[in-house]
Every structure is written in C-alpha cells, then in structure tokens.
Write an enzyme that holds these catalytic residues in place. Structure first.
Site, short mmCIF file in Angstrom:
data_model
loop_
_atom_site.label_atom_id
_atom_site.label_comp_id
_atom_site.label_asym_id
_atom_site.label_seq_id
_atom_site.Cartn_x
_atom_site.Cartn_y
_atom_site.Cartn_z
N SER A 142 0.87 -1.18 0.00
CA SER A 142 0.00 0.00 0.00
C SER A 142 0.91 1.23 0.00
CB SER A 142 -0.86 0.02 1.27
OG SER A 142 -1.42 1.32 1.46
N TYR A 155 -1.47 -0.81 10.51
CA TYR A 155 -1.69 -1.13 9.10
C TYR A 155 -0.49 -0.64 8.27
CZ TYR A 155 -3.73 -1.25 4.43
OH TYR A 155 -3.95 -1.50 3.10
P1 NAP Z 1 -11.44 -6.24 0.06
O1 NAP Z 1 -12.38 -6.10 -1.08
O2 NAP Z 1 -11.96 -6.10 1.45
O3 NAP Z 1 -10.69 -7.62 -0.11
C1 NAP Z 1 -10.01 -8.27 0.95
C2 NAP Z 1 -9.92 -9.74 0.59
O4 NAP Z 1 -9.21 -10.41 1.62
C3 NAP Z 1 -11.29 -10.40 0.47
O5 NAP Z 1 -11.28 -11.29 -0.62
C4 NAP Z 1 -11.43 -11.14 1.79
O6 NAP Z 1 -12.25 -12.27 1.55
C5 NAP Z 1 -9.99 -11.53 2.05
N1 NAP Z 1 -9.75 -11.79 3.46
C6 NAP Z 1 -9.96 -10.95 4.51
N2 NAP Z 1 -9.67 -11.57 5.65
C7 NAP Z 1 -9.25 -12.83 5.31
C8 NAP Z 1 -8.82 -13.95 6.05
N3 NAP Z 1 -8.76 -13.93 7.40
N4 NAP Z 1 -8.49 -15.09 5.38
C9 NAP Z 1 -8.57 -15.13 4.04
N5 NAP Z 1 -8.96 -14.10 3.28
C10 NAP Z 1 -9.31 -12.97 3.93
O7 NAP Z 1 -10.28 -5.17 -0.04
P2 NAP Z 1 -9.18 -4.89 -1.17
O8 NAP Z 1 -9.05 -3.43 -1.25
O9 NAP Z 1 -9.45 -5.67 -2.39
O10 NAP Z 1 -7.89 -5.42 -0.43
C11 NAP Z 1 -6.93 -6.27 -1.05
C12 NAP Z 1 -5.54 -5.84 -0.61
O11 NAP Z 1 -5.28 -4.52 -1.10
C13 NAP Z 1 -5.31 -5.79 0.90
O12 NAP Z 1 -4.06 -6.36 1.21
C14 NAP Z 1 -5.30 -4.31 1.20
O13 NAP Z 1 -4.50 -4.00 2.33
C15 NAP Z 1 -4.67 -3.79 -0.08
N6 NAP Z 1 -4.90 -2.35 -0.35
C16 NAP Z 1 -6.14 -1.87 -0.51
C17 NAP Z 1 -6.32 -0.53 -0.74
C18 NAP Z 1 -7.68 0.09 -0.91
O14 NAP Z 1 -7.78 1.33 -0.86
N7 NAP Z 1 -8.73 -0.69 -1.13
C19 NAP Z 1 -5.21 0.32 -0.84
C20 NAP Z 1 -3.95 -0.20 -0.67
C21 NAP Z 1 -3.80 -1.55 -0.43
P3 NAP Z 1 -13.18 -13.02 2.61
O15 NAP Z 1 -13.90 -12.00 3.42
O16 NAP Z 1 -14.04 -13.87 1.74
O17 NAP Z 1 -12.23 -13.86 3.43
#
Ligand code: NAP
Length: 266
Positions: A142, A155
């Site tokens: 991130s 985080y």
């Molecule tokens: P998201 O839509 O909430 O996706 C998170 C994913 O992780 C979901 O598929 C969730 O699926 C899975 N997950 C959560 N807890 C888990 C667990 N205990 N075991 C297995 N799977 C788990 O959010 P996203 O934005 O796509 O996030 C993906 C990555 O991008 C993360 O690492 C986040 O830190 C990073 N990121 C996001 C942003 C942003 O602004 N969105 C910015 C920078 C970085 P289930 O609930 O089905 O388990």
C-alpha cells in the site's frame, strides 16, 4: 483470442475487490487459478463466471488465513502443486483508527493476516520457484508503506513490512529467476474501506481509483519487470529520487564510530 497457458496463479483474498480483479485479468492472460478467501459462495460465483468466460480451470480453496490449520493447508497446496507459477499475496485488512482508539487484539489479527500469512505463503512457494529457476510473487502492499501517517499505524507498519520483504526477496531471488513485485495502491474503491470502518464514499473521490484501473496498471508494471509499482503516482521521478537517496544512504548506515552530532563533547 486464446492466450498461451501460463501455469496456475494462486490468489489470496480473491473473493472481492482487488483480488477478484486479479483473478479475472490473470485468467484472461492464460492462467488457471486457485482462489483463496473465507467466503466460499463468493469464490464459487467468481470461479463459475471466470470458467464460463475463459474456459480456464479455477479451483476454490475456502480458508481463513488467520487460522493456523487453514493457512497450513494453503501452504501445503503451494508446496505440492507444481503447476503453480504465480502467487498473488493480496488478502489483507486495514483500518483508519488511531492507536488510542483501536483494539490491540484486532491489530494483532491484522498483523497475522497482512504479515504472518503472507510470509508463510511466500516461504511455502519460494524454494520451488528458486529450484525451477522460474516463478512470480506479487505482494499487495500500500502507499501507506511509504506514508504511515495516513491511516492506522499498525496497518502502515504491516505494509512497510510487505514492501521491505519484497525488496529483500528480489535481492535474494532475482538471480534465481524469481520475479517479485510489490504493488503499492493508493485508495482503491473496494469493500476494504467499509470493512475497516470508513466507507469509500467518505473519501475525496479525486484520490480514489477503481480496482480495475489499479490492477490493470499494476500488471503493466509487472510486465515491465518493476519491483515496486505505485499505480497512482504520476510523478515517477519522485519515487526515483526517494529510492536513489535510500540507496546512497544504505552505504553509510553502519560505522564503527557515532556521528559527530552525537558527540558528548560540546
Ligand atoms: P477487500 O475487497 O476487502 O478484499 C479483501 C480480501 O481479503 C477479500 O477477498 C477477503 O475475503 C480476504 N480476506 C480478509 N480476511 C481474510 C482472512 N482472514 N483469510 C482469508 N482471506 C481474507 O479489499 P481490497 O481493497 O481488495 O484489499 C486487497 C488488498 O489490497 C489488501 O491487502 C489491502 O491491504 C490492499 N490495499 C487496498 C487498498 C484500498 O484502498 N482498497 C489500498 C492499498 C492496499 P473473505 O472476506 O471472503 O475472506
């Protein structure tokens, strides 16, 4: 157009957001998929759609990566399935709450997912990639890896780990044919924000990118062999100057005497 078969990509956190877009794009690029997350229904629905659209083989592994036994099963899959050519360490959670109003147990759960699970999964596949002289690891970090003051500090710390770990992996394994990329997304329109307690609609929309645009840009960075990809940073020269300063300073960081400014003599 049919793409050449690229092997299998295992994607964590594939049930929504960034991970689900990686699944779509990698299938279209010719990868079979192993999709990992907790929500089996969402994984199955995505797998059905991707199989119909691309005819690729899509396997679903429902696993809570915070659960040691479930994590061990995913590690075992990475060790035993020789078709796996790409690991996308994407599963992660975050929040914006400051230290004094965040629960330490929740912070440790975040570390377990964002750091420990990512590390264990990398250790499970890296030896096979190195011995084959081939394989890719994409770690989703991130921008808070660079700017930890922006959201919750734990985080930011977990994502700084992902960035540093990726840089070290590249240093150690690039010569053995292992491709490593750390992706540093800015704010991306996914469930991440609502799950962390701040719906994405509350952000200035000028700083929010769609997950599709973010992943497509990150894959361009991957194709170009980038180690660090920051899709939302237009001013690439700022990253280059930052990285150049880090590398210059790296050569001066350890000496047998303290710097003059720490002298006891006034
Ligand atoms: P998201 O839509 O909430 O996706 C998170 C994913 O992780 C979901 O598929 C969730 O699926 C899975 N997950 C959560 N807890 C888990 C667990 N205990 N075991 C297995 N799977 C788990 O959010 P996203 O934005 O796509 O996030 C993906 C990555 O991008 C993360 O690492 C986040 O830190 C990073 N990121 C996001 C942003 C942003 O602004 N969105 C910015 C920078 C970085 P289930 O609930 O089905 O388990």
């Amino acid at each position: 157009m049919t793409q050449a078969h690229q092997g299998t990509a295992l994607i964590t956190g594939a049930s929504s957001g960034i991970g689900a877009i990686y699944a779509d794009r990698l299938a279209k690029r010719g990868y079979d998929l192993i999709l990992v997350a907790r929500n089996r229904d969402r994984l199955n629905a995505l797998a059905d759609r991707i199989t119909t659209e691309t005819q690729r083989t899509v396997e679903v592994l429902d696993a809570d990566l915070n659960d040691k036994a479930a994590l061990a099963q995913v590690e075992a899959k990475l060790r035993s399935d020789a078709s796996i050519t790409l690991l996308v360490n994407n599963a992660g959670i975050g929040t914006h709450t400051p230290l004094l109003s965040s629960d330490v147990d929740k912070m440790v759960q975040m570390i377990d997912l964002n750091v420990t699970a990512l590390t264990r999964l990398t250790y499970a596949i890296a030896p096979a990639f190195a011995s084959r002289g081939k394989g890719g690891i994409i770690n989703i970090a991130s921008i808070v890896a660079i700017a930890p003051e922006v959201l919750n500090g734990v985080y930011g710390g977990t994502k700084a780990f992902v960035q540093a770990f990726s840089q070290s992996l590249h240093h150690e394994l690039a010569a053995q044919g292992v491709r490593v990329q750390a992706v540093l997304p800015g704010a991306t329109a996914t469930d991440f924000w609502a799950t962390g307690g701040l719906p994405v609609e509350h952000l200035d929309q000028n700083i929010v990118m769609s997950a599709e645009s973010m992943v497509d840009a990150a894959l361009v960075g991957f194709d170009r062999g980038e180690l660090i990809t920051i899709p939302s940073l237009h001013e690439v020269e700022e990253w280059e100057a930052y990285e150049a300063a880090r590398k210059t300073m790296s050569a001066h960081l350890s000496r047998n005497t303290p710097a003059a400014r720490y002298s006891l003599e006034k």
